[in-house]
Scaffold this motif. Sequence first.
Motif, mmCIF file in Angstrom:
data_model
loop_
_atom_site.group_PDB
_atom_site.id
_atom_site.type_symbol
_atom_site.label_atom_id
_atom_site.label_comp_id
_atom_site.label_asym_id
_atom_site.label_seq_id
_atom_site.Cartn_x
_atom_site.Cartn_y
_atom_site.Cartn_z
ATOM 1 N N GLU A 189 0.811 -1.213 0.000
ATOM 2 C CA GLU A 189 0.000 0.000 0.000
ATOM 3 C C GLU A 189 0.846 1.265 0.000
ATOM 4 O O GLU A 189 0.398 2.307 -0.487
ATOM 5 C CB GLU A 189 -0.927 0.010 1.230
ATOM 6 N N SER A 190 2.046 1.192 0.526
ATOM 7 C CA SER A 190 2.854 2.406 0.696
ATOM 8 C C SER A 190 4.028 2.519 -0.274
ATOM 9 O O SER A 190 4.650 3.571 -0.362
ATOM 10 C CB SER A 190 3.397 2.469 2.132
ATOM 11 N N VAL A 191 4.323 1.454 -0.989
ATOM 12 C CA VAL A 191 5.453 1.451 -1.923
ATOM 13 C C VAL A 191 4.918 1.258 -3.343
ATOM 14 O O VAL A 191 4.307 0.230 -3.653
ATOM 15 C CB VAL A 191 6.468 0.338 -1.574
ATOM 16 N N ALA A 192 5.145 2.234 -4.190
ATOM 17 C CA ALA A 192 4.555 2.218 -5.536
ATOM 18 C C ALA A 192 5.034 1.041 -6.375
ATOM 19 O O ALA A 192 4.280 0.492 -7.174
ATOM 20 C CB ALA A 192 4.868 3.537 -6.244
ATOM 21 N N ASN A 193 6.290 0.654 -6.208
ATOM 22 C CA ASN A 193 6.862 -0.419 -7.043
ATOM 23 C C ASN A 193 6.948 -1.759 -6.314
ATOM 24 O O ASN A 193 7.777 -2.602 -6.652
ATOM 25 C CB ASN A 193 8.248 -0.006 -7.534
ATOM 26 N N TRP A 194 6.071 -1.956 -5.333
ATOM 27 C CA TRP A 194 6.138 -3.164 -4.509
ATOM 28 C C TRP A 194 6.091 -4.435 -5.352
ATOM 29 O O TRP A 194 6.858 -5.379 -5.126
ATOM 30 C CB TRP A 194 4.991 -3.160 -3.502
ATOM 31 N N GLU A 195 5.196 -4.486 -6.333
ATOM 32 C CA GLU A 195 5.048 -5.688 -7.146
ATOM 33 C C GLU A 195 6.233 -5.925 -8.068
ATOM 34 O O GLU A 195 6.402 -7.030 -8.604
ATOM 35 C CB GLU A 195 3.755 -5.600 -7.971
ATOM 36 N N LEU A 196 7.047 -4.913 -8.294
ATOM 37 C CA LEU A 196 8.221 -5.049 -9.161
ATOM 38 C C LEU A 196 9.496 -5.390 -8.394
ATOM 39 O O LEU A 196 10.529 -5.658 -9.008
ATOM 40 C CB LEU A 196 8.450 -3.752 -9.954
ATOM 41 N N LEU A 197 9.435 -5.388 -7.069
ATOM 42 C CA LEU A 197 10.616 -5.708 -6.270
ATOM 43 C C LEU A 197 11.016 -7.157 -6.476
ATOM 44 O O LEU A 197 10.194 -8.015 -6.796
ATOM 45 C CB LEU A 197 10.343 -5.451 -4.784
ATOM 46 N N SER A 198 12.296 -7.431 -6.271
ATOM 47 C CA SER A 198 12.752 -8.813 -6.344
ATOM 48 C C SER A 198 12.112 -9.618 -5.213
ATOM 49 O O SER A 198 11.742 -9.072 -4.168
ATOM 50 C CB SER A 198 14.275 -8.869 -6.221
ATOM 51 N N GLU A 199 11.971 -10.897 -5.426
ATOM 52 C CA GLU A 199 11.388 -11.757 -4.383
ATOM 53 C C GLU A 199 12.223 -11.685 -3.118
ATOM 54 O O GLU A 199 11.687 -11.632 -2.006
ATOM 55 C CB GLU A 199 11.311 -13.194 -4.899
ATOM 56 N N GLU A 200 13.522 -11.650 -3.298
ATOM 57 C CA GLU A 200 14.423 -11.560 -2.155
ATOM 58 C C GLU A 200 14.227 -10.242 -1.406
ATOM 59 O O GLU A 200 14.215 -10.209 -0.169
ATOM 60 C CB GLU A 200 15.872 -11.666 -2.639
ATOM 61 N N GLY A 201 14.056 -9.150 -2.163
ATOM 62 C CA GLY A 201 13.884 -7.845 -1.530
ATOM 63 C C GLY A 201 12.594 -7.738 -0.745
ATOM 64 O O GLY A 201 12.584 -7.253 0.389
ATOM 65 N N ARG A 202 11.494 -8.189 -1.350
ATOM 66 C CA ARG A 202 10.206 -8.150 -0.647
ATOM 67 C C ARG A 202 10.234 -9.008 0.606
ATOM 68 O O ARG A 202 9.764 -8.602 1.668
ATOM 69 C CB ARG A 202 9.077 -8.642 -1.567
ATOM 70 N N LYS A 203 10.789 -10.206 0.468
ATOM 71 C CA LYS A 203 10.833 -11.125 1.612
ATOM 72 C C LYS A 203 11.649 -10.527 2.751
ATOM 73 O O LYS A 203 11.280 -10.632 3.921
ATOM 74 C CB LYS A 203 11.420 -12.469 1.173
ATOM 75 N N GLY A 204 12.768 -9.897 2.391
ATOM 76 C CA GLY A 204 13.616 -9.299 3.417
ATOM 77 C C GLY A 204 12.908 -8.195 4.184
ATOM 78 O O GLY A 204 13.018 -8.102 5.411
ATOM 79 N N VAL A 205 12.151 -7.365 3.466
ATOM 80 C CA VAL A 205 11.414 -6.285 4.111
ATOM 81 C C VAL A 205 10.307 -6.851 4.998
ATOM 82 O O VAL A 205 10.106 -6.408 6.130
ATOM 83 C CB VAL A 205 10.826 -5.330 3.053
ATOM 84 N N GLU A 206 9.584 -7.839 4.481
ATOM 85 C CA GLU A 206 8.489 -8.429 5.248
ATOM 86 C C GLU A 206 9.003 -9.116 6.508
ATOM 87 O O GLU A 206 8.396 -8.979 7.581
ATOM 88 C CB GLU A 206 7.739 -9.432 4.368
ATOM 89 N N GLU A 207 10.117 -9.823 6.399
ATOM 90 C CA GLU A 207 10.679 -10.501 7.571
ATOM 91 C C GLU A 207 11.193 -9.512 8.605
ATOM 92 O O GLU A 207 11.332 -9.856 9.782
ATOM 93 C CB GLU A 207 11.804 -11.446 7.141
ATOM 94 N N ASN A 208 11.454 -8.298 8.167
ATOM 95 C CA ASN A 208 11.944 -7.268 9.083
ATOM 96 C C ASN A 208 10.806 -6.361 9.556
ATOM 97 O O ASN A 208 11.042 -5.253 10.023
ATOM 98 C CB ASN A 208 13.028 -6.430 8.393
ATOM 99 N N GLY A 209 9.573 -6.854 9.428
ATOM 100 C CA GLY A 209 8.428 -6.098 9.918
ATOM 101 C C GLY A 209 8.117 -4.860 9.112
ATOM 102 O O GLY A 209 7.620 -3.861 9.662
ATOM 103 N N GLY A 210 8.393 -4.889 7.814
ATOM 104 C CA GLY A 210 8.118 -3.728 6.977
ATOM 105 C C GLY A 210 9.134 -2.616 7.132
ATOM 106 O O GLY A 210 8.854 -1.469 6.776
ATOM 107 N N ARG A 211 10.309 -2.971 7.628
ATOM 108 C CA ARG A 211 11.353 -1.966 7.864
ATOM 109 C C ARG A 211 12.567 -2.246 6.987
ATOM 110 O O ARG A 211 12.874 -3.388 6.675
ATOM 111 C CB ARG A 211 11.777 -1.961 9.338
ATOM 112 N N ASN A 212 13.264 -1.171 6.621
ATOM 113 C CA ASN A 212 14.528 -1.280 5.897
ATOM 114 C C ASN A 212 15.554 -0.403 6.585
ATOM 115 O O ASN A 212 15.406 0.823 6.656
ATOM 116 C CB ASN A 212 14.362 -0.812 4.443
ATOM 117 N N VAL A 213 16.581 -1.039 7.142
ATOM 118 C CA VAL A 213 17.669 -0.294 7.777
ATOM 119 C C VAL A 213 18.660 0.111 6.685
ATOM 120 O O VAL A 213 19.234 -0.734 6.015
ATOM 121 C CB VAL A 213 18.375 -1.147 8.852
ATOM 122 N N ARG A 214 18.834 1.394 6.510
ATOM 123 C CA ARG A 214 19.670 1.894 5.430
ATOM 124 C C ARG A 214 21.160 1.664 5.690
ATOM 125 O O ARG A 214 21.631 1.746 6.817
ATOM 126 C CB ARG A 214 19.436 3.391 5.218
ATOM 127 N N GLY A 215 21.874 1.382 4.608
ATOM 128 C CA GLY A 215 23.327 1.302 4.648
ATOM 129 C C GLY A 215 23.887 2.343 3.693
ATOM 130 O O GLY A 215 23.143 3.095 3.057
#
Length: 208
Positions: A155-181
């Motif tokens: 709902e909040s990310v415009a390109n959510w469906e275009l993300l890699s499977e690995e990327g989406r899974k990583g965000v979901e497993e982290n509770g919808g959070r992305n710690v920036r590097g």
Amino acid sequence: MCSLPRDDKTGLQAFRIAGLPPDFYYIPNFISVEEEASILQKPGEGIMPHEDGGAYAEVVATVSLGGALCLDVLPKPENPAEDRREKKDDEDEEHAQPLNTDLDEEEQKTKEKMLTLPTRIFQEPRSLLITTGRAYRDLMHGIASIEVDEELNAESVANWELLSEEGRKGVEENGGRNVRGTRVSLTYRDVIKVSRAASRVLGGMGRR
């Protein structure tokens, strides 16, 4: 930015590496400290919302390396003069042609969804983002000065469906959070307006 001698037609001879064939050049401080900082973007650092301007063609390609983050996409600030003109147009609505009359119901829903702003684009490492047309002309983009992107989902990310499977899974497993590097942004533009200094430095290299 480095300075060049007036009698140097190619702009590069002053930077030739002596003792090597005349095809090796080294230019110190080729970009500013500020430009370097914008390339090596560290966690917590952001970029104010902006538009790229008329110096470039209306297409920009950005490759992201290192850390992932969200690019904020926003409408341009309202222009009071334009608002007054729009109000006058509304008063004459009976003489105006309705917008989107050639769109069916499904297309209209899609258009309305596309125009919901602000929104976010999640830029994964090794991804390519291309902006052109209305995305370049009519919208602004920036990066929030935060260390963690939160509430990331379909709902909040415009390109959510275009993300890699690995990327989406990583965000979901982290509770919808992305710690920036630390992130490196490689941006490719077609420059329309070139400064005299840049033209003198690079003018002799691009001729075929």
